[in-house]
Design an enzyme around this catalytic site. Structure first.
Site: not given
Length: 540
Positions: A263, A306, A383
């Site tokens: 993402h 992801d 992230s």
């Protein structure tokens, strides 16, 4: 009894006062004697008179003479002798009580010693008092003291030298420093946190992505227009985004592979911006002197997992991260996270915590994943960064999207974050490097929507998976499935939601043939379908 025998006149007057006059003839004379506790006789109210007692003489024990006439040989009367009454100028002496005083002093000392011992024991047993006094909480329990004492006594009986050694060992164990939170959570041969940071920080990079938000079409009133309205559109806008990455491998030719979250470089949010227009890797300026921004190539990514792989080329010698085994983790073990929360202003921030749970099954975007749960702070911008064990090895890929999506819409939750286990991610990473997507995952090619019982009853249709959209060229498109169809079974097995549809789909491999039962315009229709490989940019 008196100091001077020549004061005979005064003696007679005092004896007359004490005797109260001449005794009667039948009274028995009183011999002088020493009373250990003499009593003071009442004093007569008769004033002193210069009269002679009966018999005309008085016997004084200090006179040295014989007995006068009277009750004793020679006659006369002997009054009782009382030591409390002496010369008017002499005060009575008090009896000495040295024994009682010594006993009182000894009792006072014993009481003070006992009170001091009790106060010391209370203070040592109270954590707040110990903290105030600056004492360390390293005492053993009373039971341990008793056991150690018993062992020492037995050892003294057998061998005095062995008893002394045990006492020394007991003192050494009681004087050991208390363990900190970090020491309790880390393993015995663990690295210090500063050493872990020095080892992994050079291999932790920033990921700067640029997305394109498409312009929107709008209509405005225009009286000079043929239809009275004029249509227009806003221009496309570049939208920057940041994340974190890990330098995974040195290919030996000046190229490096970097892993991050999907993402970070592919937007699947409500804005649907899709794949990033450009991606740059930002090196940590504290460890690298040359150009710290390097253009990156997207090798491949898998949105449901992801995970994404990037590739850069540089003349600099970069530090590569060391990877560990996430299956070796234990709940409660120390972990460290490094990342760039909220952007590059906080580049290389370090947070610590413990493993809260392993193989925690979490459903994100209709995809069930088994993740590492930790209380280590993982914020937006972290992230794709590393989750590190106590040996300085990467054992997880942090994901703030998963963490925020898990409790989205609920109350704010602290200490609830997730990371993708590196052991699970390793196979996906290898396939992304080799093929650009994860090989063998079956694809139907629809955008699903679950019809529950309430919705199905209102629409007068069966419970199942409603097809909201069909991807061009997908197996569903080739099989003739269209928007509005409702999938109710796979190979005769009833499915009531997309989770059950995926479970049946994942029993097969890409290239397998399945039969879907769909509800269309009031009829059940069976549609044969050949599964394809699901790639990173495709639908479900």
């Amino acid at each position: 009894m008196f100091e001077h025998d020549d004061d005979f006149g005064k003696t007679q007057e005092l004896d007359s006062l004490l005797s109260g006059g001449t005794p009667a003839a039948d009274e028995t004379p009183v011999y002088p004697q020493q009373d250990p506790a003499p009593q003071v006789p009442p004093q007569p109210q008769t004033p002193l008179q210069n009269s002679q007692p009966a018999g005309g003489s008085y016997y004084s024990p200090r006179s040295g003479g014989g007995y006068p006439s009277g009750g004793y040989p020679g006659g006369g009367n002997v009054p009782p002798v009382n030591d409390n009454f002496r010369n008017d100028a002499e005060a009575p002496k008090k009896k000495s009580h040295k024994g009682l005083k010594a006993l009182a002093v000894f009792a006072s000392v014993a009481f003070i010693a006992y009170a001091s011992i009790q106060l010391h024991q209370y203070a040592m047993g109270n954590d707040k008092i110990r903290s105030f006094l600056g004492k360390q909480d390293n005492t053993v329990t009373e039971q341990e003291n008793e056991e150690n004492g018993t062992e020492d006594e037995q050892a003294d009986t057998k061998d005095s030298a062995a008893g002394k050694e045990e006492k020394t060992d007991s003192k050494d164990s009681s004087s050991a420093k208390p363990m900190s939170f970090i020491e309790l959570a880390a393993r015995e041969d663990a690295m210090s946190i500063p050493d872990i940071v020095d080892k992994i920080t050079p291999a932790t990079v920033g990921v700067a992505s640029t997305f394109v938000m498409k312009g929107q079409t709008y209509s405005t009133f225009d009286p000079f227009s043929f239809f009275g309205f004029d249509q227009g559109s806003t221009p496309d806008q570049d939208v920057p985004a940041t994340g974190t990455g890990i330098i995974m491998s040195d290919n030996g030719d000046g190229t490096y592979y970097i892993i991050t979250n999907a993402h970070v470089i592919n937007d699947t949010s409500q804005y649907k911006m899709g794949r990033a227009k450009s991606v740059q890797i930002v090196l940590n300026p504290d460890y690298y002197d040359d150009d710290t921004r390097i253009d990156a190539e997207i090798v491949g990514f898998d949105a449901p997992e992801d995970i994404a792989v990037l590739k850069i080329t540089t003349d600099q010698k970069l530090t590569v991260a060391e990877f560990g085994d996430s299956n070796d983790l234990r709940v409660g073990e120390l972990v460290v996270a490094i990342g760039n929360p909220l952007g590059f202003e906080l580049f290389g921030s370090v947070t610590t915590g413990i493993v809260s749970a392993l193989d925690r099954e979490v459903e994100i975007n209709d995809q069930k994943m088994k993740l590492i749960q930790t209380d280590t702070a993982i914020n937006s911008g972290n992230s794709g960064g590393p989750l590190i064990n106590c040996y300085g090895q990467v054992i997880g890929i942090n994901s703030s999207k998963i963490s925020s999506s898990y409790y989205s819409g609920e109350a704010s939750v602290e200490g609830l974050c997730f990371a993708i286990p590196i052991t699970h991610a390793q196979d996906i990473i290898n396939q992304l490097i080799n093929y650009g997507y994860v090989v063998g995952k079956p694809l139907i090619g629809i955008t699903p929507y679950d019809l529950d019982e309430i919705t199905a009853e209102r629409l007068n249709c069966p419970v199942g998976v409603y097809v909201r959209d069909v991807e061009d060229g997908s197996p569903a498109d080739l099989a003739g499935i269209s928007t509005g169809d409702i999938i109710i079974a796979v190979d005769g097995q009833t499915v009531r939601n997309y989770e059950e549809l995926k479970a049946e789909r994942d029993k097969h491999q890409a290239g397998d043939r399945i039969t879907l039962t769909i509800y269309r315009r009031g009829e059940d229709v069976e549609v044969p379908l050949i599964l394809q490989e699901r790639k990173a940019s495709t639908q479900q």
